[in-house]
Write an enzyme that holds these catalytic residues in place. Sequence first.
Site, mmCIF file in Angstrom:
data_model
loop_
_atom_site.group_PDB
_atom_site.id
_atom_site.type_symbol
_atom_site.label_atom_id
_atom_site.label_comp_id
_atom_site.label_asym_id
_atom_site.label_seq_id
_atom_site.Cartn_x
_atom_site.Cartn_y
_atom_site.Cartn_z
ATOM 1 N N ASP A 262 0.818 -1.208 0.000
ATOM 2 C CA ASP A 262 0.000 0.000 0.000
ATOM 3 C C ASP A 262 0.855 1.262 0.000
ATOM 4 O OD1 ASP A 262 -2.654 1.405 0.531
ATOM 5 O OD2 ASP A 262 -1.494 2.014 2.295
ATOM 6 N N GLU A 297 1.493 -0.045 -4.952
ATOM 7 C CA GLU A 297 0.670 1.138 -5.173
ATOM 8 C C GLU A 297 1.616 2.310 -5.019
ATOM 9 O OE1 GLU A 297 -3.196 3.610 -3.520
ATOM 10 O OE2 GLU A 297 -1.951 2.483 -2.131
ATOM 11 N N ASP A 324 -3.427 5.730 -13.215
ATOM 12 C CA ASP A 324 -3.640 6.602 -14.362
ATOM 13 C C ASP A 324 -4.696 6.033 -15.308
ATOM 14 O OD1 ASP A 324 -1.801 8.376 -13.425
ATOM 15 O OD2 ASP A 324 -0.350 8.121 -15.042
ATOM 16 N N GLN A 396 -11.451 3.776 -5.021
ATOM 17 C CA GLN A 396 -12.205 4.597 -5.970
ATOM 18 C C GLN A 396 -13.710 4.512 -5.745
ATOM 19 O OE1 GLN A 396 -10.137 6.374 -7.270
ATOM 20 N NE2 GLN A 396 -8.260 5.209 -7.512
ATOM 21 N N VAL A 397 -14.165 3.468 -5.088
ATOM 22 C CA VAL A 397 -15.576 3.364 -4.706
ATOM 23 C C VAL A 397 -15.764 3.905 -3.287
ATOM 24 C CG1 VAL A 397 -17.531 1.818 -4.309
ATOM 25 C CG2 VAL A 397 -15.970 1.396 -6.227
#
EC number: 3.2.1.141
Length: 606
Positions: A262, A297, A324, A396-397
């Site tokens: 992470d 990440e 991206d 992203q959610v």
Amino acid sequence: MRRVHTMPFGAEITTEGVRFVIWAPTARDVRLVLDETDFPMPAGQDGWYELVAPQARDGARYGYRIDGDIVVPDPGSRFQPDDVHGRSLVVRPASFEWSDTDWVGRPWEETVLYEVHVGTATPEGTYVGLMAKLEELRDLGITAIELMPVAEFPGRRNWGYDGVLPFAPDAAYGTPDDLKRLVERAHSLGMMVFLDVVYNHFGPSGNYLHVYAKSFFTDRHETPWGAGINIDGESSRPVREFFFHNALYWLEEFHIDGLRFDAVHAISDDSQPHFIEELARRIRETIPGREIHLVLENEANEARWLGRDEAGRPPLHTAQWADDIHNAWHALLTGESEGYYEDYADQPLERLARALAEGFAYQGDPSPHKGGATRGEPSGHLSPTAFVSFLQNHDQVGNRAFGERLSHLIPPEKLALARALHLLAPQIPLLFMGEEWSASTPFMFFVDFENDPDLAKAVREGRRGEFKHFKAFADPEAALQIPDPTDRATFERSKLDWAEVSRSPHCDVRADIRGLLQVRQSEITPLIKSPFKGSRYSLGPAQTVDITWHFAAGTLRLLANFGDTDSRHQNTRDARPIWSTSSTTATSQDISLAPWSGIVLKGLPE
């Protein structure tokens, strides 16, 4: 077969009893607390304390009394049945008999990832509950599950990024043996298991390292979560080893196939070799005989960690999450431009085409979102398999105010096009749990700090404050509508409803994805297993994109029209369609694309 990763700290069962070791360089006195009895621990060199307790047994609860005062859990605890503030449990890892003795993993190019949060993936919210879904996922075409962090976190519900005891699988999901059974079951089905680990910070509740190991942290480096972790200063070697052993522990003792590290951009290291490099080399040297996949990440877009050797294998890290690609897709599909989407909203299609063709959209380019600061390194030389792509993931959610999925935001026909191009592109695809049927349930941000009301209040207010710069929440009254992350109902609403899988339109989405993954397995995987020879892309005047990837085994061409008018394109004689939308027509010479349509073609080597 029995698997044990031996560590220089923690509790280890030996023939003489249990050996307890803790690094406490800033403590004056350390005592082992075993079944409510204190035992003085002799001080060794450089802050190490060690004691062998003949009377200790598997299943005993223990802790460490620091300076005659607070009793803390073991930072190397293998299990915390009573949460982060409770006593640690002595575990005998060798008691688990593994049956997957022949499992050595699967090639990276065969990977189709399924990111899953154990607590909300099933009604049970456990490792055992998830086991029951593995065969269904295998039949869909998933080849690997990726677990969001499971290291012990405070309370009963959390995304996992607030973990404070990184060697202890969280008790909310089951026992360490339950997790091992999940891994074993996945391997029996031919599936890999990946685990998300967090080496950039500890959570805000239950981290006692500052009590007895202040040198674990440093003020020289700041992170979004406070003082940085000391991996490059004085007394940093034990800190580095702590994390190196954690990675090896999951890979060896739990037979995990891959790790996702992470936010490594938040790991500051001014020394050589960099922590990221030494971590990968340590793993590669220690476990040479298995397919081990290491994924970063990294917001910094550093291509340096992702190269391949002459044999086409990664000497360091296997791949990076391709933010991206996601961000450009999202800006193109939704038109959103706030937050980090600002960097993509100006030219979403151009950003998407470059990211799909070359890996990074930002390769040393100035970022408007970061005030013009440059970001990234050239990446066009890297294989597409050095990138994990996705249309959605937990961030992203879940970092949206209401946890909306992409299927809640855009028309299904647009999502269907994006889904197909995502799954048939040569990057390694990832699906977020429930995406395979366009789940109706949201995935929201949730925590459990019931035992710390002040922290719960701070998190609740901080969550709403995060969105104050967004137009929709500029009004304080609107911000109050954001779900309370500390409310159990927020967690419950985020649980998947598997019953809807069999109903339309969910079953239709699932069938579509199954078909796409079959095409990927038969047509795309053989290509990307061969050496990468480069790529090219172009944009048409009417919102069209044309990308070709070259491999030793052949070419892969993606054509798509995201505009409002038809477009025509020249075909190559040797290329054959492997997928197209129903509104697409293709001959040996020409291809005609209606608005929001696409085609993927496979050709002979050039």
